[in-house]
Write a protein that holds these residues in place. Structure first.
Motif, PDB file in Angstrom:
ATOM      1  N   GLU A   1      40.922  33.244  44.548  1.00  0.00           N
ATOM      2  CA  GLU A   1      41.100  31.867  45.036  1.00  0.00           C
ATOM      3  C   GLU A   1      42.576  31.492  45.103  1.00  0.00           C
ATOM      4  OE1 GLU A   1      38.601  29.504  42.498  1.00  0.00           O
ATOM      5  OE2 GLU A   1      36.781  30.262  43.499  1.00  0.00           O
ATOM      6  N   ARG A   2      43.326  31.870  44.065  1.00  0.00           N
ATOM      7  CA  ARG A   2      44.760  31.543  44.074  1.00  0.00           C
ATOM      8  C   ARG A   2      45.471  32.253  45.221  1.00  0.00           C
ATOM      9  NH1 ARG A   2      44.184  32.084  38.708  1.00  0.00           N
ATOM     10  NH2 ARG A   2      45.511  33.898  38.388  1.00  0.00           N
ATOM     11  N   ARG A   3      45.027  33.470  45.514  1.00  0.00           N
ATOM     12  CA  ARG A   3      45.635  34.201  46.633  1.00  0.00           C
ATOM     13  C   ARG A   3      45.272  33.554  47.972  1.00  0.00           C
ATOM     14  NH1 ARG A   3      48.793  35.208  49.482  1.00  0.00           N
ATOM     15  NH2 ARG A   3      48.895  36.913  50.975  1.00  0.00           N
ATOM     16  N   LEU A   4      43.974  33.255  48.139  1.00  0.00           N
ATOM     17  CA  LEU A   4      43.529  32.682  49.417  1.00  0.00           C
ATOM     18  C   LEU A   4      44.156  31.317  49.640  1.00  0.00           C
ATOM     19  CD1 LEU A   4      39.767  33.837  49.488  1.00  0.00           C
ATOM     20  CD2 LEU A   4      41.696  34.844  50.725  1.00  0.00           C
ATOM     21  N   ALA A   5      44.424  30.591  48.528  1.00  0.00           N
ATOM     22  CA  ALA A   5      45.049  29.270  48.646  1.00  0.00           C
ATOM     23  C   ALA A   5      46.565  29.375  48.804  1.00  0.00           C
ATOM     24  CB  ALA A   5      44.717  28.440  47.410  1.00  0.00           C
ATOM     25  N   GLY A   6      47.092  30.579  48.693  1.00  0.00           N
ATOM     26  CA  GLY A   6      48.538  30.754  48.850  1.00  0.00           C
ATOM     27  C   GLY A   6      49.348  30.428  47.598  1.00  0.00           C
TER      28      GLY A   6
ATOM     29  N   THR B   1      51.744  35.147  45.944  1.00  0.00           N
ATOM     30  CA  THR B   1      52.085  35.973  47.108  1.00  0.00           C
ATOM     31  C   THR B   1      51.266  37.259  47.064  1.00  0.00           C
ATOM     32  OG1 THR B   1      53.786  37.191  45.933  1.00  0.00           O
ATOM     33  CG2 THR B   1      54.461  35.143  47.003  1.00  0.00           C
ATOM     34  N   GLU B   2      51.221  37.955  48.205  1.00  0.00           N
ATOM     35  CA  GLU B   2      50.529  39.246  48.243  1.00  0.00           C
ATOM     36  C   GLU B   2      51.156  40.199  47.222  1.00  0.00           C
ATOM     37  OE1 GLU B   2      47.741  40.325  49.424  1.00  0.00           O
ATOM     38  OE2 GLU B   2      48.082  42.449  48.983  1.00  0.00           O
ATOM     39  N   ASP B   3      52.465  40.121  47.071  1.00  0.00           N
ATOM     40  CA  ASP B   3      53.151  40.996  46.129  1.00  0.00           C
ATOM     41  C   ASP B   3      52.715  40.732  44.683  1.00  0.00           C
ATOM     42  OD1 ASP B   3      54.910  43.161  46.157  1.00  0.00           O
ATOM     43  OD2 ASP B   3      56.470  41.912  45.224  1.00  0.00           O
ATOM     44  N   GLN B   4      52.488  39.443  44.378  1.00  0.00           N
ATOM     45  CA  GLN B   4      52.033  39.109  43.024  1.00  0.00           C
ATOM     46  C   GLN B   4      50.543  39.388  42.852  1.00  0.00           C
ATOM     47  OE1 GLN B   4      53.391  35.020  43.130  1.00  0.00           O
ATOM     48  NE2 GLN B   4      55.110  35.497  41.769  1.00  0.00           N
ATOM     49  N   PHE B   5      49.815  39.265  43.950  1.00  0.00           N
ATOM     50  CA  PHE B   5      48.366  39.508  43.893  1.00  0.00           C
ATOM     51  C   PHE B   5      48.077  40.998  43.760  1.00  0.00           C
ATOM     52  CE2 PHE B   5      44.247  39.911  46.396  1.00  0.00           C
ATOM     53  CZ  PHE B   5      43.444  39.439  45.366  1.00  0.00           C
ATOM     54  N   LYS B   6      48.949  41.805  44.352  1.00  0.00           N
ATOM     55  CA  LYS B   6      48.702  43.248  44.421  1.00  0.00           C
ATOM     56  C   LYS B   6      48.358  43.893  43.070  1.00  0.00           C
ATOM     57  CE  LYS B   6      50.718  47.450  46.242  1.00  0.00           C
ATOM     58  NZ  LYS B   6      51.970  48.077  46.663  1.00  0.00           N
ATOM     59  N   PRO B   7      49.178  43.714  42.036  1.00  0.00           N
ATOM     60  CA  PRO B   7      48.815  44.373  40.775  1.00  0.00           C
ATOM     61  C   PRO B   7      47.513  43.827  40.204  1.00  0.00           C
ATOM     62  CG  PRO B   7      50.684  42.902  40.445  1.00  0.00           C
ATOM     63  CD  PRO B   7      50.451  42.987  41.922  1.00  0.00           C
ATOM     64  N   LEU B   8      47.208  42.556  40.504  1.00  0.00           N
ATOM     65  CA  LEU B   8      45.979  41.960  39.973  1.00  0.00           C
ATOM     66  C   LEU B   8      44.763  42.547  40.670  1.00  0.00           C
ATOM     67  CD1 LEU B   8      47.138  38.228  39.824  1.00  0.00           C
ATOM     68  CD2 LEU B   8      47.288  39.975  38.040  1.00  0.00           C
ATOM     69  N   ARG B   9      44.845  42.654  42.005  1.00  0.00           N
ATOM     70  CA  ARG B   9      43.690  43.201  42.715  1.00  0.00           C
ATOM     71  C   ARG B   9      43.559  44.690  42.424  1.00  0.00           C
ATOM     72  NH1 ARG B   9      45.804  46.031  46.977  1.00  0.00           N
ATOM     73  NH2 ARG B   9      47.478  45.112  48.215  1.00  0.00           N
TER      74      ARG B   9
END
Ligand code: HEM
Ligand code: SF4
Lengths: 552, 163
Positions: A24-29, A32-40
């Motif tokens: 949700e935090r990623r889809l809401a912006g 960033t993709e860079d910060q989301f990457k290690p999480l996903r």
């Protein structure tokens, strides 16, 4: 097999909630993709060439029938009706939508499954021997210890942002089907001084662009010390592993730079401190609790010979061929280990359709105490089948096109996704595998050739284990054209070796001919009863080079 | 930058001074390990609390013998992927018994806070606009833990067996 208790359940459910929040935090912006990457990544979500890919953990490759049914349902509901079983004994879905992933995780959690730590720079899903608990001569069931390691490594507070991914493999005897010497940490259960299970610990094995065989640094480490010893290795690596260069970040590079002796010294120095603190303890009661889940199933007392089996084999050559290659010795009289090959000629290695998954699940319930294993060679095992039932089992498999009789033969490959899916690929792997399989389709010929392990990667990252193939094939890119380099003599078992590169690479049109030349050379020079790998070890690469490059 | 300490926003009266900066009088300062080693006597002669900042690559061993001189150790994360600081905090607490403030500075993600607390961090430099509820929520995401760390939380393995 292991069952979750309230604690395990709670953790996995909370994980889904957490990941839903991250998506949700990623889809809401918000991130960033860079910060989301290690999480996903830590939750098994990769970005591939065409879409996101979800990698689901199958701890040490063991599944119940119910879990396999759920994997099939997910393939139907969220993917294109199939899944891909991988060298990590996991399953991958190639086409899920990011927004569906939390719902997939809910479905998985309902059958005690998850995607935790199937990628990212953390301790990955632990792999093990697919014949665990069924092979004669086992010191102890490696899944007990794999499960302990799974729990200890789940969300480890200190070791979740390592220099690079970290892979464990555990085997329970000196016959190694889990490639422990090619893992960051490989563990073999051995008999300790007191007769109780203890652990030989190998460190610094791996494949990728610099293949290395692990070094034995911990010998017969007793069970009480296992976790403390592993923590010590992890801490030395976390603090000292290289972080400046992605390609030099694995523990194998650290071990190579320090030397195995110095690595051992540093680990043991750390170990003294860790043990002194005494916080890293593994209670006896917990070992016993987990052990109970892996108690042998209730075998019937049977004679070892099965006349039903003998008769069916005499009557049906096709069945007899399957038994000959795909069935292995079981430790209990009257039982056998059945391998289901996911390598039909013309198919994609490791793929199974939703229908096939349902069939395998039902057959496991009916004939193998409701349990299946995924192998690192991308096949499926039913580990405890009555010999009397083998014919019925095979008929069930045949109906679903799962009766391919080629285990460990020249058409049974490990194959990475390659350029058909992977963003890092130089070349396609899947079509090369298919071409070779078609070339050697004749079953009598395959039997005549005997055990021959072909492993194919689409680039130097070596996801297809080409370094440890008896014949390894590596896709390389030369000025925009796909080429294939051949190596011979690799092996991932207890006699671990890295294959030798033969010479200049071949084009897609030449590769099947080249493999055929190698095989014909082997047949000419082999001695009575000698497997390909044994011949290679006796004669080296020269005879193969000569015939191969003479004809080109 | 806002500071979260022990789960709440807190005033930050520490000043991070660069290696070339002049030392302010009577104010708590954080210096690099290099400056500490070079100007040990001067720093000890000041009449204010002293902190030291460890960069990634500077393991706590470097300052282990001097830890009783510091009220604070800051551990820098040059990138959130660089997890060396997790081990540094564990060592500071478990091995060296440091009981002052251990502060995470640099690039830290929300999803790392709870792991960091488990390793022994009790203070965080956080981005402007961070909400304390987000911090609390992040720390409460998991009810149970499998690993024993210095935070003394009962592990699943202990809870299962009444320990
Ligand atoms: C999205 C496609 C994939 C990408 C981008 C990818 C990426 C990589 C990279 C970069 C490496 C080298 C790691 C290193 O040496 O540090 C690697 C190794 C490896 N990967 Fe993949 N991979 C992919 C698919 C797969 C699949 C489908 C599997 C099977 C589960 C797999 C299993 C492995 C294995 C077994 C290794 C070598 C063993 C080792 O880690 O040393 N990979 N992969
Ligand atoms: S070996 Fe290369 S091409 Fe194959 S999956 Fe791995 S990264 Fe992709």
């Amino acid at each position: 097999m292991y069952r979750y208790d309230e604690f395990d359940h709670t953790l996995v459910k909370e994980r889904v909630t957490q990941f839903r929040g991250q998506v949700e935090r990623r889809l809401a912006g918000d991130i960033t993709e860079d910060q989301f990457k290690p999480l996903r990544l830590m939750n098994g979500v990769y970005l591939q060439l065409h879409a996101y890919m979800l990698r689901v953990a199958v701890p040490y490759g063991t599944l119940s029938g119910k879990q396999m049914h759920m994997l099939a349902d997910i393939a139907t509901k969220y993917d294109k009706g199939y899944g891909h079983f991988t060298t990590r004994q996991n399953i991958q879905y190639n086409w899920p939508a990011l927004s569906d992933i939390p719902a997939i995780l809910d479905d998985l959690a309902s059958v005690e499954m998850h995607a935790i730590q199937t990628s990212g720079n953390c301790i990955r899903n632990v792999t093990s021997d697919q014949y665990a608990g069924a092979a004669a001569g086992e010191v102890d069931d490696p899944r007990i210890w794999s499960e302990i390691i799974r729990q200890w490594s789940t969300f480890h507070p200190e070791f979740t942002f390592l220099p690079r991914k970290f892979k464990f493999a555990v085997c329970g005897m000196n016959e190694d089907r889990a490639a422990i010497r090619f893992h960051d940490i490989g563990i073999e259960v051995v008999k300790g001084k007191d007769g109780a299970p203890a652990f030989d610990i190998y460190v610094g094995g791996g494949q990728g662009r610099t293949p290395m065989i692990g070094h034995l640094i911990g010998e017969a480490v007793p069970a009480v010390d296992l976790i403390a010893y592993l923590e010590s290795i992890m801490r030395v690596y976390n603090m000292n592993g290289r972080r400046d260069n992605l390609y030099k970040a694995r523990i194998k590079i650290l071990v190579h730079a320090l030397g195995a002796e110095e690595m051992k010294r540093q680990v043991e120095e750390e170990f003294v401190h860790v043990k002194e603190k005494g916080v890293v303890n593994l209670p006896e009661e917990e070992i016993a609790r987990i052990r109970a889940y892996f108690a042998p199933p209730a075998y019937e007392a049977l004679p070892d010979e099965s006349s039903a089996l003998n008769e069916a084999m005499a009557d049906n050559k096709k069945f007899a061929d399957w038994v000959k290659t795909n069935v292995a010795e079981h430790k209990a009289d009257g039982y056998a280990i059945a391998n289901i090959s996911l390598k039909p000629v013309g198919g994609v290695a490791g793929d199974a359709s939703d229908d096939q998954m349902h069939v395998m699940a039902d057959l496991a319930t009916q004939y193998s105490f409701d349990e299946l294993r995924v192998t690192h060679e991308q096949n499926i095992v039913l580990a405890h089948v009555k010999k009397d039932d083998l014919f019925a089992l095979w008929q069930g498999l045949e109906k679903a096109a799962l009766g391919t009789p080629n285990l460990a033969l020249i058409t049974d490959h490990i194959v990475c996704p390659g350029l058909d899916y992977c963003a890092l690929a130089n070349a396609r792997s899947i079509p090369i595998s298919q071409e070779i399989a078609e070339r050697f389709n004749d079953l009598d010929r395959q039997h005549n050739i005997g055990e021959l392990k072909v492993k194919i990667s689409g680039c130097i990252n070596a996801c297809g284990h080409h370094h440890v193939g008896h014949i390894g094939i590596l896709g390389v890119d030369k000025k925009g054209t796909e080429f294939y380099q051949i190596s011979l003599g690799g092996s991932a078992d207890e006699n671990a070796s890295v294959g030798d590169i033969l010479g200049p690479a071949f084009t897609e049109d030449e590769i099947a001919d080249a493999i055929e030349t190698i095989v014909e050379t082997y047949i000419k020079i082999r001695q009575e009863g000698e497997r390909f790998i044994e011949t290679y070890r006796r004669v080296g690469k020269e005879p193969f080079k000569e015939t191969l490059y003479a004809t080109h | 930058m806002p500071l979260i300490k022990n789960g709440e926003f807190a005033d930050d009266n520490w000043i991070l001074v660069g290696d070339e900066d002049e030392l302010p009088a009577d104010t708590p300062v954080i210096v690099s390990a290099a400056r500490w080693q070079a100007e040990r006597e001067t720093l000890l002669g000041r009449n204010a609390p002293l902190g030291v900042k460890l960069e990634a690559g500077e393991a706590p061993e470097l300052i282990a013998d001097d830890l009783d001189r510091f009220q604070l150790v800051a551990v820098n994360f040059p990138a959130f992927k660089d997890g060396r600081g997790f081990s540094y905090a564990s060592l500071l607490r478990d091995r060296y018994g440091f009981d002052g403030e251990v502060r995470a500075v640099g690039e830290v993600l929300r999803d790392q806070w709870s792991l960091m607390v488990r390793c022994g961090f009790d203070a965080f430099d956080v981005a402007d606009g961070t909400k304390i509820d987000a911090f609390k929520e992040a720390l409460g995401e998991f009810s149970h833990v499998y690993q024993a760390t210095g935070d003394g939380k009962k592990t699943v393995w202990q809870l299962r067996h009444g320990g």
